[in-house]
Scaffold this motif. Structure first.
Motif, PDB file in Angstrom:
ATOM      1  N   TYR A   1       0.843  -1.202   0.000  1.00 53.25           N
ATOM      2  CA  TYR A   1       0.000   0.000   0.000  1.00 53.25           C
ATOM      3  C   TYR A   1       0.873   1.245   0.000  1.00 53.25           C
ATOM      4  O   TYR A   1       0.695   2.142  -0.837  1.00 53.25           O
ATOM      5  CB  TYR A   1      -0.931  -0.012   1.217  1.00 53.25           C
ATOM      6  N   ALA A   2       1.824   1.310   0.906  1.00 51.22           N
ATOM      7  CA  ALA A   2       2.709   2.476   0.961  1.00 51.22           C
ATOM      8  C   ALA A   2       3.589   2.562  -0.281  1.00 51.22           C
ATOM      9  O   ALA A   2       3.860   3.655  -0.789  1.00 51.22           O
ATOM     10  CB  ALA A   2       3.569   2.424   2.220  1.00 51.22           C
ATOM     11  N   TRP A   3       4.033   1.410  -0.789  1.00 50.83           N
ATOM     12  CA  TRP A   3       4.885   1.403  -1.977  1.00 50.83           C
ATOM     13  C   TRP A   3       4.204   2.104  -3.148  1.00 50.83           C
ATOM     14  O   TRP A   3       4.816   2.899  -3.859  1.00 50.83           O
ATOM     15  CB  TRP A   3       5.231  -0.036  -2.348  1.00 50.83           C
ATOM     16  N   PHE A   4       2.920   1.827  -3.331  1.00 46.24           N
ATOM     17  CA  PHE A   4       2.215   2.438  -4.457  1.00 46.24           C
ATOM     18  C   PHE A   4       1.701   3.846  -4.152  1.00 46.24           C
ATOM     19  O   PHE A   4       1.386   4.588  -5.086  1.00 46.24           O
ATOM     20  CB  PHE A   4       1.061   1.542  -4.902  1.00 46.24           C
ATOM     21  N   GLU A   5       1.615   4.205  -2.902  1.00 47.77           N
ATOM     22  CA  GLU A   5       1.093   5.532  -2.558  1.00 47.77           C
ATOM     23  C   GLU A   5       2.187   6.570  -2.370  1.00 47.77           C
ATOM     24  O   GLU A   5       1.917   7.769  -2.429  1.00 47.77           O
ATOM     25  CB  GLU A   5       0.240   5.438  -1.288  1.00 47.77           C
ATOM     26  N   MET A   6       3.415   6.151  -2.132  1.00 44.89           N
ATOM     27  CA  MET A   6       4.500   7.116  -1.962  1.00 44.89           C
ATOM     28  C   MET A   6       4.855   7.768  -3.298  1.00 44.89           C
ATOM     29  O   MET A   6       4.762   7.120  -4.350  1.00 44.89           O
ATOM     30  CB  MET A   6       5.746   6.433  -1.375  1.00 44.89           C
ATOM     31  N   PRO A   7       5.261   9.036  -3.271  1.00 51.39           N
ATOM     32  CA  PRO A   7       5.634   9.730  -4.511  1.00 51.39           C
ATOM     33  C   PRO A   7       7.042   9.353  -4.971  1.00 51.39           C
ATOM     34  O   PRO A   7       7.997  10.120  -4.850  1.00 51.39           O
ATOM     35  CB  PRO A   7       5.551  11.206  -4.105  1.00 51.39           C
ATOM     36  N   ILE A   8       7.169   8.152  -5.502  1.00 44.88           N
ATOM     37  CA  ILE A   8       8.450   7.654  -5.984  1.00 44.88           C
ATOM     38  C   ILE A   8       8.264   7.069  -7.381  1.00 44.88           C
ATOM     39  O   ILE A   8       7.152   6.759  -7.791  1.00 44.88           O
ATOM     40  CB  ILE A   8       9.034   6.567  -5.051  1.00 44.88           C
ATOM     41  N   GLU A   9       9.376   6.920  -8.085  1.00 47.47           N
ATOM     42  CA  GLU A   9       9.322   6.285  -9.399  1.00 47.47           C
ATOM     43  C   GLU A   9       9.324   4.766  -9.229  1.00 47.47           C
ATOM     44  O   GLU A   9      10.104   4.216  -8.453  1.00 47.47           O
ATOM     45  CB  GLU A   9      10.523   6.713 -10.240  1.00 47.47           C
ATOM     46  N   ARG A  10       8.436   4.115  -9.960  1.00 45.64           N
ATOM     47  CA  ARG A  10       8.323   2.661  -9.909  1.00 45.64           C
ATOM     48  C   ARG A  10       8.261   2.124 -11.338  1.00 45.64           C
ATOM     49  O   ARG A  10       7.498   2.645 -12.152  1.00 45.64           O
ATOM     50  CB  ARG A  10       7.052   2.236  -9.166  1.00 45.64           C
ATOM     51  N   PRO A  11       9.019   1.080 -11.642  1.00 45.42           N
ATOM     52  CA  PRO A  11       8.920   0.492 -12.979  1.00 45.42           C
ATOM     53  C   PRO A  11       7.601  -0.263 -13.102  1.00 45.42           C
ATOM     54  O   PRO A  11       7.025  -0.702 -12.097  1.00 45.42           O
ATOM     55  CB  PRO A  11      10.110  -0.471 -13.032  1.00 45.42           C
ATOM     56  N   PRO A  12       7.085  -0.426 -14.304  1.00 49.92           N
ATOM     57  CA  PRO A  12       5.844  -1.195 -14.475  1.00 49.92           C
ATOM     58  C   PRO A  12       6.023  -2.633 -13.998  1.00 49.92           C
ATOM     59  O   PRO A  12       6.992  -3.300 -14.351  1.00 49.92           O
ATOM     60  CB  PRO A  12       5.604  -1.143 -15.986  1.00 49.92           C
ATOM     61  N   MET A  13       5.086  -3.075 -13.195  1.00 47.77           N
ATOM     62  CA  MET A  13       5.013  -4.475 -12.770  1.00 47.77           C
ATOM     63  C   MET A  13       3.538  -4.858 -12.822  1.00 47.77           C
ATOM     64  O   MET A  13       2.828  -4.775 -11.827  1.00 47.77           O
ATOM     65  CB  MET A  13       5.583  -4.661 -11.364  1.00 47.77           C
ATOM     66  N   PRO A  14       3.051  -5.239 -13.993  1.00 50.12           N
ATOM     67  CA  PRO A  14       1.611  -5.414 -14.181  1.00 50.12           C
ATOM     68  C   PRO A  14       0.976  -6.461 -13.277  1.00 50.12           C
ATOM     69  O   PRO A  14      -0.160  -6.290 -12.840  1.00 50.12           O
ATOM     70  CB  PRO A  14       1.488  -5.807 -15.660  1.00 50.12           C
ATOM     71  N   HIS A  15       1.683  -7.537 -12.981  1.00 49.37           N
ATOM     72  CA  HIS A  15       1.093  -8.576 -12.129  1.00 49.37           C
ATOM     73  C   HIS A  15       1.019  -8.114 -10.678  1.00 49.37           C
ATOM     74  O   HIS A  15       0.033  -8.386  -9.982  1.00 49.37           O
ATOM     75  CB  HIS A  15       1.897  -9.870 -12.249  1.00 49.37           C
ATOM     76  N   LEU A  16       2.037  -7.420 -10.220  1.00 49.32           N
ATOM     77  CA  LEU A  16       2.022  -6.846  -8.873  1.00 49.32           C
ATOM     78  C   LEU A  16       0.917  -5.799  -8.756  1.00 49.32           C
ATOM     79  O   LEU A  16       0.188  -5.744  -7.762  1.00 49.32           O
ATOM     80  CB  LEU A  16       3.380  -6.221  -8.556  1.00 49.32           C
ATOM     81  N   GLU A  17       0.786  -4.973  -9.774  1.00 53.52           N
ATOM     82  CA  GLU A  17      -0.242  -3.928  -9.760  1.00 53.52           C
ATOM     83  C   GLU A  17      -1.643  -4.536  -9.758  1.00 53.52           C
ATOM     84  O   GLU A  17      -2.539  -4.052  -9.055  1.00 53.52           O
ATOM     85  CB  GLU A  17      -0.039  -3.003 -10.966  1.00 53.52           C
ATOM     86  N   ALA A  18      -1.836  -5.597 -10.527  1.00 50.77           N
ATOM     87  CA  ALA A  18      -3.149  -6.255 -10.566  1.00 50.77           C
ATOM     88  C   ALA A  18      -3.476  -6.883  -9.212  1.00 50.77           C
ATOM     89  O   ALA A  18      -4.629  -6.846  -8.756  1.00 50.77           O
ATOM     90  CB  ALA A  18      -3.173  -7.309 -11.668  1.00 50.77           C
ATOM     91  N   TRP A  19      -2.470  -7.471  -8.566  1.00 51.59           N
ATOM     92  CA  TRP A  19      -2.659  -8.027  -7.215  1.00 51.59           C
ATOM     93  C   TRP A  19      -3.063  -6.939  -6.233  1.00 51.59           C
ATOM     94  O   TRP A  19      -4.000  -7.115  -5.456  1.00 51.59           O
ATOM     95  CB  TRP A  19      -1.363  -8.707  -6.791  1.00 51.59           C
ATOM     96  N   TYR A  20      -2.369  -5.808  -6.294  1.00 47.43           N
ATOM     97  CA  TYR A  20      -2.701  -4.691  -5.410  1.00 47.43           C
ATOM     98  C   TYR A  20      -4.124  -4.196  -5.669  1.00 47.43           C
ATOM     99  O   TYR A  20      -4.868  -3.887  -4.726  1.00 47.43           O
ATOM    100  CB  TYR A  20      -1.690  -3.562  -5.612  1.00 47.43           C
ATOM    101  N   GLN A  21      -4.523  -4.156  -6.916  1.00 46.83           N
ATOM    102  CA  GLN A  21      -5.896  -3.752  -7.235  1.00 46.83           C
ATOM    103  C   GLN A  21      -6.914  -4.728  -6.653  1.00 46.83           C
ATOM    104  O   GLN A  21      -7.974  -4.329  -6.171  1.00 46.83           O
ATOM    105  CB  GLN A  21      -6.064  -3.623  -8.750  1.00 46.83           C
ATOM    106  N   ARG A  22      -6.591  -6.011  -6.669  1.00 47.94           N
ATOM    107  CA  ARG A  22      -7.500  -6.995  -6.066  1.00 47.94           C
ATOM    108  C   ARG A  22      -7.597  -6.795  -4.558  1.00 47.94           C
ATOM    109  O   ARG A  22      -8.684  -6.923  -3.980  1.00 47.94           O
ATOM    110  CB  ARG A  22      -7.023  -8.421  -6.393  1.00 47.94           C
ATOM    111  N   LEU A  23      -6.479  -6.478  -3.934  1.00 48.61           N
ATOM    112  CA  LEU A  23      -6.509  -6.221  -2.488  1.00 48.61           C
ATOM    113  C   LEU A  23      -7.387  -5.019  -2.165  1.00 48.61           C
ATOM    114  O   LEU A  23      -8.147  -5.029  -1.183  1.00 48.61           O
ATOM    115  CB  LEU A  23      -5.093  -5.986  -1.957  1.00 48.61           C
ATOM    116  N   GLN A  24      -7.276  -3.981  -2.993  1.00 47.27           N
ATOM    117  CA  GLN A  24      -8.035  -2.754  -2.729  1.00 47.27           C
ATOM    118  C   GLN A  24      -9.552  -2.965  -2.817  1.00 47.27           C
ATOM    119  O   GLN A  24     -10.321  -2.165  -2.283  1.00 47.27           O
ATOM    120  CB  GLN A  24      -7.628  -1.664  -3.725  1.00 47.27           C
ATOM    121  N   GLN A  25      -9.963  -4.023  -3.460  1.00 48.64           N
ATOM    122  CA  GLN A  25     -11.405  -4.306  -3.573  1.00 48.64           C
ATOM    123  C   GLN A  25     -11.975  -4.932  -2.299  1.00 48.64           C
ATOM    124  O   GLN A  25     -13.187  -5.045  -2.154  1.00 48.64           O
ATOM    125  CB  GLN A  25     -11.649  -5.247  -4.758  1.00 48.64           C
ATOM    126  N   ARG A  26     -11.116  -5.276  -1.363  1.00 48.31           N
ATOM    127  CA  ARG A  26     -11.553  -5.938  -0.140  1.00 48.31           C
ATOM    128  C   ARG A  26     -11.859  -4.894   0.946  1.00 48.31           C
ATOM    129  O   ARG A  26     -10.979  -4.114   1.322  1.00 48.31           O
ATOM    130  CB  ARG A  26     -10.494  -6.925   0.364  1.00 48.31           C
TER     131      ARG A  26
END
Length: 205
Positions: free
Chosen positions: A168-193
């Motif tokens: 959660y903090a990794w994606f919310e902090m104002p930092i540069e992140r390389p694309p990781m589509p599977h990680l991002e999709a997992w995080y999106q699934r978590l956010q639906q809970r």
């Protein structure tokens, strides 16, 4: 009633809170640590001599160490979050321990450097080194999530909780992140809970 001691802005405390929410447990959250103090009092040290959070009190049973707390709560509830199958359980547990042993330290350098350090005092060498170490580690997660929807396997489980609290903090902090589509999709699934949104997605402080 179950008592969970700790400050809600701690990733480790969020593990216990998220777990309790997912399991539908009645619990009392008691602020401790950081700005709340408490952890250096004799009463708290009697619960946890390390003076760390979280701690739970389940009746007369006291337990500390966040990953162990998650395992205990899931096992006690005989929940699907704690697999009966030994191999499935070990596969979930490895991600819990991996988060602590591999990701937590470089993540701390980034989080403390960005969120808890004034802008004019930030050590960018340390922050960038930590960020790159996190990226290197998360590439392992990206590869795993390319073959399964959750770290625990086909269904969400306790293996997703530790990294889920950090990510959660990794994606919310104002930092540069390389694309990781599977990680991002997992995080999106978590956010639906709902339990994740309530227990984990609170203010970063």
């Amino acid at each position: 009633m179950l008592k969970i001691w700790g400050r809600k802005n701690s990733s480790n405390v969020r593990k216990a809170l998220w777990c309790a929410e997912e399991l539908g447990l009645d619990y009392e959250a008691i602020d401790a640590g950081g700005a709340f103090g408490v952890v250096d009092t004799p009463q708290y040290r009697a619960l946890n001599p390390n003076g760390r959070v979280p701690v739970i009190e389940d009746g007369d049973f006291v337990l500390w160490e966040s990953n162990t707390i998650v395992r205990y709560l899931c096992a006690k509830q005989a929940s699907s979050w704690y697999p009966v199958d030994l191999k499935a359980r070990a596969n979930a547990e490895k991600w819990m321990d991996w988060t602590t042993s591999t990701l937590a330290e470089p993540f701390k350098a980034v989080f403390w450097g960005i969120v808890r350090t004034p802008a004019d005092k930030r050590n960018w060498d340390s922050i960038n080194a930590g960020r790159q170490a996190c990226i290197d580690a998360l590439n392992t997660v990206e590869q795993a999530l390319a073959t399964q929807p959750y770290l625990s396997g086909d269904e969400i489980g306790m293996g997703d909780i530790p990294l889920g609290c950090f990510i959660y903090a990794w994606f919310e902090m104002p930092i540069e992140r390389p694309p990781m589509p599977h990680l991002e999709a997992w995080y999106q699934r978590l956010q639906q809970r709902p339990a994740y949104r309530k227990a984990v997605m609170t203010a970063l402080t």
